[in-house]
Enzyme design. Structure first.
Site, PDB file in Angstrom:
ATOM      1  N   CYS A  65       0.759  -1.320   0.002  1.00 45.52           N
ATOM      2  CA  CYS A  65       0.088  -0.032   0.173  1.00 45.52           C
ATOM      3  C   CYS A  65       0.856   1.221   0.056  1.00 45.52           C
ATOM      4  O   CYS A  65       1.209   2.151   0.977  1.00 45.52           O
ATOM      5  CB  CYS A  65      -0.909   0.008   1.322  1.00 45.52           C
ATOM      6  SG  CYS A  65      -1.877  -1.324   1.359  1.00 45.52           S
ATOM      7  N   GLY A  95       1.117   4.150  -1.562  1.00 47.10           N
ATOM      8  CA  GLY A  95       0.842   5.584  -1.714  1.00 47.10           C
ATOM      9  C   GLY A  95       1.684   6.544  -2.645  1.00 47.10           C
ATOM     10  O   GLY A  95       2.145   6.073  -3.393  1.00 47.10           O
ATOM     11  N   GLY A 149       6.376   7.443   0.653  1.00 50.21           N
ATOM     12  CA  GLY A 149       7.158   7.863   1.800  1.00 50.21           C
ATOM     13  C   GLY A 149       8.139   6.602   2.453  1.00 50.21           C
ATOM     14  O   GLY A 149       9.031   6.529   2.634  1.00 50.21           O
ATOM     15  N   ASP A 153       1.086  -0.769   4.779  1.00 47.73           N
ATOM     16  CA  ASP A 153       0.489   0.359   5.323  1.00 47.73           C
ATOM     17  C   ASP A 153      -0.761   0.808   5.267  1.00 47.73           C
ATOM     18  O   ASP A 153      -1.214   1.274   4.124  1.00 47.73           O
ATOM     19  CB  ASP A 153       1.521   1.392   4.704  1.00 47.73           C
ATOM     20  CG  ASP A 153       1.403   2.911   5.520  1.00 47.73           C
ATOM     21  OD1 ASP A 153       0.645   2.798   6.624  1.00 47.73           O
ATOM     22  OD2 ASP A 153       1.920   3.962   5.151  1.00 47.73           O
ATOM     23  N   CYS A 194      -1.697   4.394  10.921  1.00 49.37           N
ATOM     24  CA  CYS A 194      -1.589   5.552  11.395  1.00 49.37           C
ATOM     25  C   CYS A 194      -2.953   5.809  12.285  1.00 49.37           C
ATOM     26  O   CYS A 194      -3.320   6.812  12.341  1.00 49.37           O
ATOM     27  CB  CYS A 194      -1.136   6.771  10.390  1.00 49.37           C
ATOM     28  SG  CYS A 194      -2.531   6.913   9.134  1.00 49.37           S
TER      29      CYS A 194
END
Length: 429
Positions: A239, A241, A244, A306, A359
């Protein structure tokens, strides 16, 4: 603009957010487009009031005994800007662009309130339905953790060790007050802003343009370190994205081995290409189509998930999301996470590691999710998270909370980071 004009503008933006149920960033952008005369300093101050009001919405509303945009704007200044009702009225007096001064009823309400007497959910600045979730996650510390999630955040950077080191970047950013982070070995932290201040535009710095560092919360850096990637490994960031953690893993691996970056929403991968070029990450292969992952089945040393989540750990940075979140959305995220884990596990080779990150600070998305996966998949077993933490961060045991059933929680009050969960499972056969 004087303080009164800034406060009036912030109340206008807060009213727009409330009426149209829209993100704060969108409302502030539209306000700026329709008020082009406002300078950068005014825009920053107005944004600070708006975000302070959203972070402290419960306590600001409680202080003035109202939940109106006006009450939230005034409450933000009283709670976060070191102003008293008297000093605030003195600043507003005579400012024809400002809102009306605090009236008799408002002053009476403020005088009758004591922060120590506020209900727990008010002191935690969270929605009522989230209070039991925070208590489940943090026990007796839940109010302090909620309050920490309502504070102004720092600006964290990750030094790209493929091109620079921490001392070199610190020297380049000497004017920003950047200092080494407490845990992340390649992190730098610029402290939270005060009052009407603003963080420096670090992305305009030559060092950023040269790829020497990335903007990344220290917690995100820490969970990337915990993943256990080493040079030469085969890693799938399932995942990914905007990339980062992909870029952080690439640097940890010293550009050796291979990282496959995938995301079910292909558009989210778009920023990764420019970031890779700037940072000189050469061991990353972007895989946008799920069908192209089939060759990786059972081959990965590490599969990092993630996972999409409620984002409750990022409330310092996205406080408006705290008030838009619903129980229905939480349930949807929990189901989505379970489905992603069920798919991602197939890519882990025997002896390899499945890493699950959110998160979020809610147990239902974190420890409970990992426990449910372990129950349903007997060929996976939790790693020793206590030993993992001690190996990477010796003598820093108190900064990360190790869960009895497996997993590690990072949070603003304990570790000074955004809220993160890290859990790792090893495939037995």
């Amino acid at each position: 603009m004087r303080t009164g004009g800034r406060l009036a503008a912030a109340i206008e933006v807060l009213d727009d957010i409330e009426r149209r149920h829209r993100p704060a960033a969108d409302a502030l952008r539209d306000w700026g487009l329709s008020h082009r005369f406002a300078g950068a300093g005014d825009r920053a101050a107005i944004g600070n009031i708006v975000y302070d009001a959203l972070r402290r919405r419960r306590s600001a509303g409680w202080l003035l005994d109202a939940d109106t945009p006006r009450a939230l704007g005034f409450g933000a200044l009283l709670l976060e800007w070191n102003l008293t009702p008297q000093s605030l009225n003195e600043m507003l007096d005579g400012d024809r662009f400002g809102p009306e001064l605090l009236g008799t009823d408002e002053l009476r309400a403020i005088a009758a309130r004591s922060a120590t007497e506020a209900p727990s959910a008010v002191r935690a600045d969270c929605p009522d339905w989230c209070a039991p979730l925070l208590e489940e996650s943090f026990g007796q510390d839940w109010v302090a953790e909620g309050a920490a999630l309502a504070a102004r955040p720092p600006l964290d950077l990750r030094v790209n060790t493929l091109k620079a080191d921490r001392a070199r970047v610190m020297a380049e950013l000497a004017e920003t007050q950047a200092a080494p982070t407490a845990l992340a070995p390649n992190g730098l932290r610029i402290p939270p802003i005060d009052g009407s201040g603003r963080h420096p535009n670090v992305q305009a710095e030559p060092a950023f343009q040269k790829g020497w560092f990335e903007v990344q919360d220290e917690g995100s850096q820490i969970v990337a370190e915990l993943a256990g990637a080493e040079p030469g490994m085969q890693v799938l960031d399932f995942c990914a994205g905007a990339g980062g953690k992909t870029l952080a893993l690439s640097a940890i691996m010293d550009n050796r081995g291979q990282i496959f970056a995938h995301d079910a929403e292909k558009a989210r991968l778009a920023p990764i290409f420019d970031r890779m070029r700037r940072s000189e990450n050469r061991n990353v292969q972007v895989v946008s189509r799920a069908s192209d992952l089939s060759a990786l089945t059972g081959q990965m040393d590490i599969v990092l998930v993630d996972a999409p989540c409620t984002g409750s750990g990022t409330w310092r940075r996205r406080p408006d999301a705290k008030w838009r979140l619903t129980e229905r959305q939480l349930d949807a995220r929990i189901a989505e996470q379970a489905a992603i884990l069920a798919t991602a596990k197939e890519f882990v080779k025997p002896g390899g590691r499945l890493v699950y990150i959110t998160c979020s600070v809610f147990s239902a998305e974190n420890g409970a999710q990992l426990a449910a996966f372990a129950t349903a998949n007997e060929d996976f077993a939790p790693v020793d998270h206590q030993a993992l933490w001690q190996d990477l961060f010796p003598d820093r045991e108190g900064l990360g909370r190790i869960l009895p059933g497996g997993g590690i929680i990072l949070s603003p009050a304990r570790s000074g980071t955004d809220g993160f969960f890290f859990g790792a499972m090893r495939r037995l056969h």
